[in-house]
Design an enzyme around this catalytic site. Structure first.
Site, PDB file in Angstrom:
ATOM      1  N   ASP A   6       0.784  -1.098  -0.195  1.00  0.00           N
ATOM      2  CA  ASP A   6       0.127   0.040   0.027  1.00  0.00           C
ATOM      3  C   ASP A   6       0.668   1.245  -0.120  1.00  0.00           C
ATOM      4  O   ASP A   6       1.557   1.641   0.972  1.00  0.00           O
ATOM      5  CB  ASP A   6      -0.920  -0.024   1.242  1.00  0.00           C
ATOM      6  CG  ASP A   6      -1.660   1.163   1.316  1.00  0.00           C
ATOM      7  OD1 ASP A   6      -1.803   2.070   0.457  1.00  0.00           O
ATOM      8  OD2 ASP A   6      -2.478   1.364   2.529  1.00  0.00           O
ATOM      9  N   ALA A   7       1.047   1.808  -1.153  1.00  0.00           N
ATOM     10  CA  ALA A   7       1.916   3.032  -1.313  1.00  0.00           C
ATOM     11  C   ALA A   7       0.977   4.386  -1.050  1.00  0.00           C
ATOM     12  O   ALA A   7       0.404   4.741  -1.883  1.00  0.00           O
ATOM     13  CB  ALA A   7       2.783   3.142  -2.650  1.00  0.00           C
ATOM     14  N   GLY A   9       0.273   8.334   0.837  1.00  0.00           N
ATOM     15  CA  GLY A   9       0.807   9.550   1.031  1.00  0.00           C
ATOM     16  C   GLY A   9       2.104   9.758   1.827  1.00  0.00           C
ATOM     17  O   GLY A   9       3.040  10.189   1.445  1.00  0.00           O
ATOM     18  N   GLU A  74      -7.821   1.549  -4.094  1.00  0.00           N
ATOM     19  CA  GLU A  74      -7.337   1.691  -2.720  1.00  0.00           C
ATOM     20  C   GLU A  74      -8.566   1.260  -1.915  1.00  0.00           C
ATOM     21  O   GLU A  74      -8.347   0.764  -0.675  1.00  0.00           O
ATOM     22  CB  GLU A  74      -6.944   3.029  -2.434  1.00  0.00           C
ATOM     23  CG  GLU A  74      -6.531   3.210  -1.010  1.00  0.00           C
ATOM     24  CD  GLU A  74      -5.840   4.502  -0.858  1.00  0.00           C
ATOM     25  OE1 GLU A  74      -5.544   5.484  -1.876  1.00  0.00           O
ATOM     26  OE2 GLU A  74      -5.522   5.010   0.243  1.00  0.00           O
ATOM     27  N   GLY A 125      -3.334  12.379   9.688  1.00  0.00           N
ATOM     28  CA  GLY A 125      -1.992  12.217  10.271  1.00  0.00           C
ATOM     29  C   GLY A 125      -0.990  13.298   9.910  1.00  0.00           C
ATOM     30  O   GLY A 125      -0.194  13.571  10.610  1.00  0.00           O
TER      31      GLY A 125
END
Ligand code: ATP
Ligand code: MG
Length: 270
Positions: A6-7, A9, A74, A125
């Site tokens: 899972d690439a 941000g 995603e 985050g």
């Protein structure tokens, strides 16, 4: 061996199964994708890769590998991973709001086999670490969250009971009336770093929870599952979120490997 990537941000997460068929996880900073490349290249037994996340193209253009690669949208990967983790951790939830607190925040609604993205916010985050860095100079996530635990919000946040002093407030007194709202009402000029960090965490947590609750009410969903690496080892933020969710009569659910649902989903999709 198959791996799931899972690439995202901020972080690129990798999930794979060991010889005992147990999930193993690794996270790399997305700003340096060459670390992911090196890690993958050091693993000759990888046969297939399932990949998801917004930085998929950036990573693939760096990898240039001749192994079968399967791209998964995603949101599909995330929900698949959440379903896996719910089962693994013994929850029996068919219908829920799922709030993914990543760099930004994405909110989904799951109802058995169906799922839909219902909304989101740029508060996430990245906001937590970004504000923390500008306000306190600290930029390490682990350090920020460790120090935030020791902080108090009462000299910075304005609570309902502060405004309705001496009166019966129309809503619960300990609710936040204004995040950071006390700053210009008091004559304090200096603030302690733990207090500032605790207040930033609460700002981020309350915005995310408020929005999630509105969608939960709209969809008639009792539970809200909160995931994303922003919650990883971040007991303080989870407490803010849990308290507020419970106060608003919903059930918060946290998953142990909360940051890896996308990577798990990308692997399981293979
Ligand atoms: P998005 O899904 O929005 O594209 P992402 O998938 O990269 O982003 P997550 O990995 O779920 O998002 O969460 C990223 C957040 O997790 C960061 O913004 C930070 O608050 C927190 N975080 C946790 N561990 C770390 C770490 N080791 N380094 C940097 N940030 C971390
Ligand atoms: Mg993500």
């Amino acid at each position: 061996k198959t791996i799931g990537i899972d690439a995202g941000g901020t972080l690129t997460k990798v999930a794979y199964l060991n010889d005992q068929n147990e999930f193993q996880f690794k996270a790399f900073p997305s700003k340096d994708l060459s670390m992911v490349k090196e890690w993958i290249e050091s693993f000759p037994e990888i046969e297939e890769i399932g990949i998801t996340g917004g930085r998929t193209e950036q990573l693939l253009s760096k990898l240039k590998i001749n192994k079968p690669i399967d791209y998964v949208v995603e949101f599909d990967a995330t929900i698949k991973g959440v379903k896996y983790l719910l089962k693994k951790e013994g929850h029996n939830i068919q219908k829920s709001i799922i709030t993914n607190v990543g760099t930004g925040t994405s909110i989904h609604y799951m109802d058995n086999e169906k799922h839909v993205r219902v909304g989101g916010t740029g508060i996430g985050g990245g906001t937590l670490t970004g504000l923390a860095t500008i306000i306190t100079g600290l930029s390490d996530f682990k350090e920020i969250t460790e120090i935030a635990k020791q902080g108090k919000r009462e000299f910075i946040d304005l609570f309902v009971k502060d405004i309705f002093e001496g009166m019966e407030p129309p809503i619960e007194g300990h609710l936040t009336a204004s995040n950071f709202g006390k700053v210009n009402l008091l004559n304090n000029t200096s603030y302690k770093i733990p207090d500032l960090l605790a207040t930033i965490q609460a700002l981020v947590g309350e915005v995310i929870t408020t929005l999630s609750i509105q969608y939960a009410d709209m969809k008639n969903s009792e539970t809200i599952i909160y995931i994303g690496s922003t919650l990883a080892n971040n007991e303080h933020l989870k407490e803010v979120i849990a308290n507020y969710t419970i106060l608003k009569k919903h059930t918060p659910v946290f998953l142990k490997d909360c940051g890896f649902s996308g990577a798990i989903g990308a692997l399981l999709n293979k």
